[in-house]
Design a protein around this motif. Structure first.
Motif, PDB file in Angstrom:
ATOM      1  N   ILE A  47      -5.641  -2.725  -1.679  1.00 51.18           N
ATOM      2  CA  ILE A  47      -7.016  -2.425  -0.968  1.00 51.18           C
ATOM      3  C   ILE A  47      -6.480  -2.186   0.489  1.00 51.18           C
ATOM      4  O   ILE A  47      -5.921  -2.999   0.862  1.00 51.18           O
ATOM      5  N   ILE A  48      -7.013  -1.188   1.111  1.00 46.70           N
ATOM      6  CA  ILE A  48      -6.724  -0.745   2.342  1.00 46.70           C
ATOM      7  C   ILE A  48      -7.987  -0.257   3.202  1.00 46.70           C
ATOM      8  O   ILE A  48      -8.856   0.333   2.467  1.00 46.70           O
ATOM      9  N   ASN A  49      -7.737  -0.180   4.496  1.00 46.44           N
ATOM     10  CA  ASN A  49      -8.745   0.454   5.284  1.00 46.44           C
ATOM     11  C   ASN A  49      -9.074   1.966   5.024  1.00 46.44           C
ATOM     12  O   ASN A  49      -8.059   2.634   4.518  1.00 46.44           O
ATOM     13  N   ASP A  50     -10.348   2.504   4.689  1.00 48.33           N
ATOM     14  CA  ASP A  50     -10.533   3.625   4.163  1.00 48.33           C
ATOM     15  C   ASP A  50     -10.114   4.838   5.166  1.00 48.33           C
ATOM     16  O   ASP A  50     -10.467   5.851   4.945  1.00 48.33           O
ATOM     17  N   THR A  51     -10.012   4.178   6.392  1.00 44.39           N
ATOM     18  CA  THR A  51      -9.495   5.520   7.599  1.00 44.39           C
ATOM     19  C   THR A  51      -8.150   5.900   7.383  1.00 44.39           C
ATOM     20  O   THR A  51      -7.607   6.902   8.013  1.00 44.39           O
ATOM     21  N   VAL A  52      -7.337   5.190   6.673  1.00 48.27           N
ATOM     22  CA  VAL A  52      -5.868   5.640   6.280  1.00 48.27           C
ATOM     23  C   VAL A  52      -5.888   6.775   5.167  1.00 48.27           C
ATOM     24  O   VAL A  52      -6.465   6.609   4.204  1.00 48.27           O
ATOM     25  N   SER A  53      -5.088   7.711   5.748  1.00 49.69           N
ATOM     26  CA  SER A  53      -4.801   8.839   4.769  1.00 49.69           C
ATOM     27  C   SER A  53      -3.968   8.543   3.894  1.00 49.69           C
ATOM     28  O   SER A  53      -2.973   7.921   3.963  1.00 49.69           O
ATOM     29  N   ILE A 102       0.264   7.172   3.828  1.00 45.70           N
ATOM     30  CA  ILE A 102       0.728   5.989   2.754  1.00 45.70           C
ATOM     31  C   ILE A 102       1.861   6.423   1.918  1.00 45.70           C
ATOM     32  O   ILE A 102       2.592   5.799   1.788  1.00 45.70           O
ATOM     33  N   GLN A 103       1.913   7.689   1.687  1.00 45.13           N
ATOM     34  CA  GLN A 103       2.999   8.424   0.936  1.00 45.13           C
ATOM     35  C   GLN A 103       4.263   8.363   1.615  1.00 45.13           C
ATOM     36  O   GLN A 103       5.346   8.120   1.453  1.00 45.13           O
ATOM     37  N   LYS A 104       4.050   8.523   3.239  1.00 43.07           N
ATOM     38  CA  LYS A 104       5.071   8.447   3.981  1.00 43.07           C
ATOM     39  C   LYS A 104       5.665   7.152   3.990  1.00 43.07           C
ATOM     40  O   LYS A 104       7.049   6.838   4.167  1.00 43.07           O
ATOM     41  N   VAL A 105       5.017   6.106   4.207  1.00 39.39           N
ATOM     42  CA  VAL A 105       5.254   4.636   4.039  1.00 39.39           C
ATOM     43  C   VAL A 105       6.211   4.198   2.812  1.00 39.39           C
ATOM     44  O   VAL A 105       7.109   3.512   2.869  1.00 39.39           O
ATOM     45  N   ILE A 106       5.493   4.654   1.670  1.00 42.69           N
ATOM     46  CA  ILE A 106       6.076   4.499   0.251  1.00 42.69           C
ATOM     47  C   ILE A 106       7.439   5.116   0.157  1.00 42.69           C
ATOM     48  O   ILE A 106       8.617   4.436  -0.244  1.00 42.69           O
ATOM     49  N   VAL A 164       8.953  -1.404  -0.879  1.00 43.81           N
ATOM     50  CA  VAL A 164       7.724  -0.752  -0.724  1.00 43.81           C
ATOM     51  C   VAL A 164       6.514  -1.722  -0.279  1.00 43.81           C
ATOM     52  O   VAL A 164       5.819  -1.273   0.717  1.00 43.81           O
ATOM     53  N   ARG A 165       6.376  -2.885  -1.111  1.00 43.65           N
ATOM     54  CA  ARG A 165       5.271  -3.750  -0.542  1.00 43.65           C
ATOM     55  C   ARG A 165       5.344  -4.406   0.883  1.00 43.65           C
ATOM     56  O   ARG A 165       4.609  -4.243   1.450  1.00 43.65           O
ATOM     57  N   GLU A 166       6.798  -4.614   1.439  1.00 45.41           N
ATOM     58  CA  GLU A 166       6.761  -5.043   2.597  1.00 45.41           C
ATOM     59  C   GLU A 166       6.690  -4.059   3.647  1.00 45.41           C
ATOM     60  O   GLU A 166       6.284  -4.272   4.661  1.00 45.41           O
ATOM     61  N   LYS A 167       7.258  -2.618   3.341  1.00 46.03           N
ATOM     62  CA  LYS A 167       6.830  -1.518   4.279  1.00 46.03           C
ATOM     63  C   LYS A 167       5.174  -1.439   4.393  1.00 46.03           C
ATOM     64  O   LYS A 167       4.779  -1.150   5.773  1.00 46.03           O
ATOM     65  N   LEU A 168       4.481  -1.275   3.418  1.00 45.66           N
ATOM     66  CA  LEU A 168       3.219  -1.349   3.458  1.00 45.66           C
ATOM     67  C   LEU A 168       2.583  -2.384   4.259  1.00 45.66           C
ATOM     68  O   LEU A 168       1.454  -2.225   5.150  1.00 45.66           O
ATOM     69  N   GLN A 169       2.936  -3.595   3.969  1.00 50.47           N
ATOM     70  CA  GLN A 169       2.216  -4.803   4.708  1.00 50.47           C
ATOM     71  C   GLN A 169       2.546  -4.627   6.255  1.00 50.47           C
ATOM     72  O   GLN A 169       1.660  -4.942   6.913  1.00 50.47           O
ATOM     73  N   LYS A 170       3.847  -4.279   6.404  1.00 53.50           N
ATOM     74  CA  LYS A 170       4.111  -4.173   7.948  1.00 53.50           C
ATOM     75  C   LYS A 170       3.407  -3.079   8.619  1.00 53.50           C
ATOM     76  O   LYS A 170       2.841  -3.281   9.823  1.00 53.50           O
ATOM     77  N   ALA A 171       3.264  -1.876   7.802  1.00 51.55           N
ATOM     78  CA  ALA A 171       2.475  -0.651   8.582  1.00 51.55           C
ATOM     79  C   ALA A 171       0.928  -1.023   8.457  1.00 51.55           C
ATOM     80  O   ALA A 171       0.440  -0.366   9.649  1.00 51.55           O
TER      81      ALA A 171
END
Length: 826
Positions: free
Chosen positions: A742-748, A752-756, A811-818
């Motif tokens: 679950i993430i803020n709906d303003t994020v495109s 997200i794909q770039k972070v993954i 991947v989870r760590e990168k998403l958490q950090k971003a």
């Protein structure tokens, strides 16, 4: 233009050349001959007779019994003409002769006739019945009185010989728009001189005495419309018929004879190609100027038509009023008539472009304007005027009182160097240097100097605007030498045609659009402001490429966008019951970015793809397809970019944050995206989105419609043509893992794909795809639940669970950090 061979013979010897060969050579050199006609009388077996006696007809008050004498015997003819008298010598047609029917204009053969009980042995002929009425031999109607015109005419002579029907042939030529010099007898004679290598004989008239005068003043007020203007004052003029030889020349050229003054101006125009005009001197005020007419100014021309003028009209005016449409048509208020005793003879050089506009603005095109708009020889204007003055002195008893001039009648010199080796390179055939020089000199070019390799030539004034470069000289040599003398040759090497990357991209775009269900349309490149206003579209006023003379306001300029045209096409189909309309067009837009010059038009042309979608392409009654929405249009364009392999350089940005939102009011502000092409300097290359609801309401659409645009020139520049390389198929399996959060709906999605991607080792990362998005119950407002499927594969080994878990943890760590506000779902 009709030209007499006899007239041409005065300037170049054609006596031993067949007319058919003359016509062929002229046509092959670029001056098309449209017809050849021999000059022949329109009557046969007409003799001269003397009227011996005139008696009243016993059975008619208006008919006469005329006794005639042909030198051998007397005959009686019934005649109703009122202008006959005893002692006159007139033309007589006996039984079996042929004359013209005055009603139909057709030739017919005389038969014996009994008129009111009296036998008529033939008939006495009028000018109409002989087909010579245009020669203006006499003012009154009736029988042609020959001894008035030819005092020494005898009896029994052939009227054909009396009237001077000498053997002649007329050729009808059609000069091209760039060859004003060929609209004259001298100009055509010059062409024949070069074609047959025969000397040209032109003797210009020269006046040695001072012709300046203080009694008349001329002025050029608008120098862009006229470069040179001259008035010659001639007094003690006697208006009378022009000489017979001149009338024959004019008639052969298709010009009606009027009187000696008018005929002389027409004669010189045909001879030199320089139109002249004669004013009645006493109807002027000693002053003439050349200026543009004022808007709404009026002038009654020689045909008694009142014409309303514009600022495009060139006017010759006195101090108080206009008296002539310059280079087009004379005015009735300065016309010469039988009482004219003094004339002001005009000679001028009106610039081609302004003369054409002037003729169109006045709604009249004349023989004069046809020459001025092609461009006459400015240095021949004064010689033509002097030639007319000479003829007026000789045939109108004129006295030259002086001449007033304004402007310059000499052009700056133009010199061109001709390299002989270029002739062989371009034409592919050998032409000797001496022959090249001879051809150019016969055409009027003057050799200034040269050597074995090249020569320099001065361009004559009558070709100044047509011959400006070395290649033009080579063209002159080629056409006079003969295009048929150039031997056909094959290229030294055969080369396979190559398809450019631009053509490949356009072909692929067509295929992708058609496969997505869109049909191709084509609309006009011309558009009007009313159509743009209809769809709330603005345009660049300064950059508009306008049509000079539009058929209507709806086609007044070249389009700056295809959007209005494709939307109008959709609206037309919708109004005619076609509710499902998916279409696209590939075309060019036009924007003026600079002033035109010799090297550039100053117009930027851009190739674009624009399309419109409304309704459902699948219209099955029992199977419901997905609804057309923003994301379906987005998918079509994404497929296009993916197929062209430029997806990595494409980014979509919200429309409301773009400057386009201020100029493209046709779009829904929150259901539209701008397509950005990434690079050193990111640039917008298009957009797509829903039509604004207010526009849909205005167009009376009861369903949503979508519009898109892509700059194909930018896309073609971004596409790189890669050579396909062989690659082994991987022997180890691909692994897929899902991750949801679950993430803020303003994020495109792109972010997200770039972070993954950054969280997985690049040698095993094969991509990620979103497969689920959820907002609603159990998800906090302002957030969304998304799910991605990550694909991993090692081409050299099987991925173990340990390695896979390490990558997913990364991947989870990168998403958490971003994104701090993120929570993972199991």
């Amino acid at each position: 233009m009709q030209v007499s061979i006899n007239w041409l013979n005065e300037f170049v010897d054609l006596s031993n050349i067949e007319v058919e060969q003359i016509a062929h050579e002229l046509t092959m050199s670029g001056l098309e001959v449209e017809g050849i006609e021999e000059v022949q009388p329109k009557f046969t077996n007409i003799k001269t007779v003397k009227i011996e006696k005139i008696d009243a007809h016993p059975n008619s008050e208006r008919l006469h019994l005329v006794t005639i004498n042909d030198g051998k015997e007397n005959k009686t003819v019934v005649c109703g003409a009122q202008n006959i008298q005893e002692g006159q010598i007139v033309p007589y047609a006996s039984v079996g002769s042929q004359v013209l029917d005055r009603k139909t204009g057709e030739m017919f053969t005389l038969t014996p006739a009994v008129i009111r009980g009296v036998t008529s042995h033939g008939m006495l002929c009028s000018a109409d019945e002989l087909g010579v009425s245009e020669r203006n031999y006499q003012e009154e109607d009736g029988i042609l009185i020959l001894n008035r015109i030819f005092p020494n005419v005898g009896l029994g002579e052939d009227v054909k010989d009396v009237l001077g029907f000498e053997k002649d042939t007329i050729i009808d030529v059609a000069p091209t728009a760039n060859r004003g010099d060929q609209m004259s007898v001298i100009g055509i004679a010059r062409e024949l001189s070069a074609l047959f290598n025969t000397p040209l004989k032109v003797n210009n008239v020269e006046y040695t005495k001072d012709l300046s005068t203080k009694d008349f003043e001329v002025e050029i007020k608008d120098e862009d419309v006229c470069k040179y203007y001259s008035i010659a004052v001639l007094k003690n003029i006697k208006i009378k018929p022009s000489p017979d030889w001149m009338q024959k020349r004019l008639l052969a050229s298709g010009v009606r004879a009027i009187n000696n003054v008018v005929d002389i101006t027409n004669y010189v125009m045909l001879e030199y190609g320089c139109p002249l005009h004669a004013f009645d001197y006493d109807k002027l005020d000693g002053y003439l100027c050349v200026r543009r007419a004022k808007e709404g100014e009026k002038l009654v021309t020689l045909d008694e038509v009142e014409r309303t003028l514009t600022t495009d009209t060139v006017l010759i005016a006195t101090k108080t009023e206009g008296v002539c449409l310059g280079g087009v048509f004379g005015g009735a208020n300065s016309e010469i008539d039988d009482k004219t005793t003094s004339i002001a003879l005009e000679a001028a050089y009106f610039t081609p472009a302004t003369n054409r506009k002037s003729a169109r603005s006045a709604g009249y095109r004349s023989e004069a304007s046809a020459r001025f708009e092609r461009g006459i020889d400015i240095e021949a204007v004064k010689p033509a005027q002097l030639r007319a003055m000479q003829l007026l002195v000789e045939y109108a008893d004129a006295e030259v009182a002086g001449m007033a001039e304004a402007g310059e009648n000499v052009l700056p010199p133009t010199e061109i160097t001709l390299r002989y080796n270029q002739i062989k390179r371009i034409l592919g055939c050998e032409i000797s240097a001496d022959k090249c020089i001879n051809i150019l000199e016969n055409l009027g070019f003057k050799k200034l100097g040269g050597n074995d390799a090249a020569a320099k030539f001065a361009v004559p004034s009558f070709r100044a605007y047509d011959v400006t470069r070395e290649i033009d000289l080579i063209e002159e040599i080629a056409r006079i030498n003969g295009y048929d003398k150039i031997s056909p040759t094959l290229p030294n090497k055969s080369q396979m045609p190559e398809i450019t990357i631009g053509e490949k991209v356009i072909k692929r775009v067509h295929e992708l659009m058609l496969s997505a269900g869109l049909n191709e349309i084509q609309t006009s490149s011309l558009i009007g402001k009313s159509l743009l206003d209809k769809f709330k579209m603005s345009y660049n006023e300064e950059g508009a490429v306008r049509v000079a003379n539009p058929a209507s306001e709806e086609y007044s300029m070249l389009r700056q966008t295809l959007a209005a045209s494709v939307l109008n096409c959709m609206k037309y189909n919708f109004d005619n019951g076609q509710k499902n309309f998916w279409a696209y067009e590939i075309g060019r837009t036009y924007l003026k970015v600079a002033e035109a010059d010799e090297k550039s038009s100053g117009v930027k042309e851009t190739l674009v793809l624009e399309g419109v979608l409304t309704g459902e392409i699948q219209n099955s009654k029992w199977q419901t397809s997905s609804k057309l929405d923003f994301y379906k249009v987005k998918g079509i364009l994404e497929n296009l970019f993916e197929d062209l392999e430029i997806t990595r350089r494409i980014k979509l940005v919200p429309f409301e944050n773009s400057p386009l939102a201020q100029t493209h009011k046709v779009f829904h502000p929150y259901r539209t995206a701008v397509i950005m092409l990434l690079g050193k300097q990111p640039q917008p290359i298009g957009y797509f989105g829903q039509i604004h609801p207010t526009v849909e309401d205005k167009l009376k659409l009861n369903q949503e419609a979508f519009l898109f645009k892509v700059d194909l020139d930018a896309v073609i520049a971004a596409v790189k043509e890669n050579v396909p390389r062989f690659k082994h198929l991987p022997q180890y399996p691909e692994v897929r893992r899902d991750i949801a959060f679950i993430i803020n709906d303003t994020v495109s999605c792109d972010d997200i794909q770039k972070v993954i991607k950054s969280g997985v080792k690049q040698n095993i990362f094969k991509g990620s795809d979103i497969f689920d998005v959820y907002q609603g119950e159990h998800v906090e407002e302002g957030f969304k639940s998304v799910a991605f499927r990550i694909r991993m594969q090692d081409e050299n080994a099987t991925l173990t669970d340990e390695i896979i878990d390490q990558q997913m943890t990364s991947v989870r760590e990168k998403l958490q950090k971003a994104y701090a506000q993120i929570s993972f779902r199991e």
